[in-house]
Structure formats: structure tokens, C-alpha cells
Design an enzyme around this catalytic site. Sequence first.
Site, PDB file in Angstrom:
ATOM      1  N   ARG A  63      34.064  55.765  47.673  1.00 27.17           N
ATOM      2  CA  ARG A  63      34.546  56.418  48.884  1.00 27.17           C
ATOM      3  C   ARG A  63      34.187  57.897  48.961  1.00 27.17           C
ATOM      4  O   ARG A  63      34.027  58.439  50.052  1.00 27.17           O
ATOM      5  CB  ARG A  63      36.065  56.243  49.001  1.00 27.17           C
ATOM      6  CG  ARG A  63      36.449  54.787  49.235  1.00 27.17           C
ATOM      7  CD  ARG A  63      37.901  54.652  49.582  1.00 27.17           C
ATOM      8  NE  ARG A  63      38.266  53.263  49.823  1.00 27.17           N
ATOM      9  CZ  ARG A  63      39.455  52.859  50.235  1.00 27.17           C
ATOM     10  NH1 ARG A  63      40.394  53.769  50.458  1.00 27.17           N
ATOM     11  NH2 ARG A  63      39.712  51.587  50.431  1.00 27.17           N
TER      12      ARG A  63
ATOM     13  N   ASP B 239      50.609  59.480  60.793  1.00 27.24           N
ATOM     14  CA  ASP B 239      49.775  59.067  59.671  1.00 27.24           C
ATOM     15  C   ASP B 239      49.195  60.317  59.037  1.00 27.24           C
ATOM     16  O   ASP B 239      49.126  61.381  59.675  1.00 27.24           O
ATOM     17  CB  ASP B 239      48.647  58.135  60.140  1.00 27.24           C
ATOM     18  CG  ASP B 239      48.095  57.284  59.005  1.00 27.24           C
ATOM     19  OD1 ASP B 239      48.509  56.115  58.882  1.00 27.24           O
ATOM     20  OD2 ASP B 239      47.259  57.781  58.232  1.00 27.24           O
TER      21      ASP B 239
END
Length: 285
Positions: A51, A155
Site C-alpha cells: 500500500r 471517517d
Amino acid sequence: MNKLPPIQLPKIEFAREFTFSDADFERVRKIIYKEAGISLNPSKKDMVYGRLVRRIRELKLAGFSAYVDLLESSGGKREFEQFVNALTTNLTFFFREEHHFPILAEHLKKKTGTGEISIWCSAASTGEEPYSLAMTALEAFPGASRPNISILATDLDTSVLETGRKGIYSADKVARLPPGHAVKYFDKLPDGNYQAKALLRNMITFSRLNLIEPNWPIRKTFDAIFCRNVMIYFDRETQHKILKRFSPLLKPDGLLFVGHSENFYFAADTFRLRGKTVYEHTPKT
């Protein structure tokens, strides 16, 4: 008959573009835990490499050590947002863990006549969950006497919040909706995607919030809080702290909805299990 010995296959090591030492991984673990509360298991080292390597390429850095140096520098604040976005998981879809939504609908129906209903979706990801909450609330009040319904969708990842704010989803995602919901609550766009109707979008406020930050910019209480499949990334101490902070933000008869693999038996002083991963306030003695 003698058994043949098991075949020992050679372990294949794949060459990596950049060196990613245990020391580099440990530095990443400490940063993401300190800033986001995410506790990375050592088994996640390959995932972290996959990632973050894209960020290293894009920034044209020499490797992981240089990348972590950047994060820890005074000029790394801008990159930190990209770092967190890369390491957070955003698996979601409409009406995920569907058993929660009838429970929510019945709970909201008891609020008839209260004038206002507030719900907090604290791990909103790309928006499918808060839109599912909005549709559930609207279906619970089909008549004209519907109370004012507001949903706060937060979030840590800013990129997914922007997706939720736009409310545009592919046809295959919308296909997961209950029968009739796509036509009722979404408009088909010329490119084949679907956008949530203004009625839904206007019910939801998308905002960035880090659950481990000391001060949440929230000045209201909620009839329900959804915090599903995010606590699994925190250690128990962090989970307990967050649950204690949820408590005063949840109305006395409010419900806390959590993920199917999350169990908060250790927080019995704050919440007790009502059933099917739904919690309510523990009565004061």
C-alpha cells in the site's frame, strides 16, 4: 506400507523494488498507532509494503526509510493524510450486515412525534453505510409526518468521504439494494452510474473525524451510533476509551451498532449487549 516423506518445496522469495526492513515496518506501526489508533499486526508487513510503495514511487523517494523520515519531518503533514488513506481499509457495500437495519427501523419508529432523529455513522467509508441508514429511516416513516432526520457520516480517510459526498456508485454496487430502492432513491446517470437523489444526500453530512483524537467536534446526542468493523483495528484499551466517549453522545434509549466480529464484554460498565451485535447503555446502579 511405508509413507512417503512430505515434499519440501523451496520457499520462493520475490524481489522487491525497495528494501522494507523490520525497523522500517516498526516505525510505520508506531506512527499509525499514535496518530490513528490502528494496531498493525506483524503479519501485515506485506500489506503495508503493497500500500505504501505507490506513495514512494509517486514522491520519487529512495525507499521506505526516506518515506518515514518525511512523515516524521515538519514538512510531512501534507503527506500524512495520504499515508493514513493508504493504510485504512474501506470494504463496504449497501446494507452490509443487513440484520441491523430492521432493528434500526423499529427503534426509529418509537421516535414518532419527537420531531428530530439523529444518527452517527462513525466509519462511513465511501458512503454506502450512511446512505443505507438514510433509506432505512425514510422507509420507517413513509407518510408525510416524517420527523427531521439527520445523519453525521465521519471517517478518517478524506478520499472516501468525497466519494460519499458525491453519492455516485457503479451499477453493480446499486444492484445490491433491496428491490425497488434503486429506482426510488437513485438517479441513473448518462455514463451508467447511479447517484443518490438529493433527498438522501441532503440528510447526510460528511466530515473527517479521527476517533482517537482528544476532542470530537460534536455538540449533539444521537438516537443511534453505528461503529461497525473499525474497532477491530484498535487494541482493547483504545476500544474502551472510545466506547466511554460514545456513551454521553448516545441518548438514554439509544442503540450502538457494531460489527459482526466485535465483542465488547469488557466494557460492561458502559454498554451491555442487547443482541445481534447491538448494544445499549448499561443501567446505572
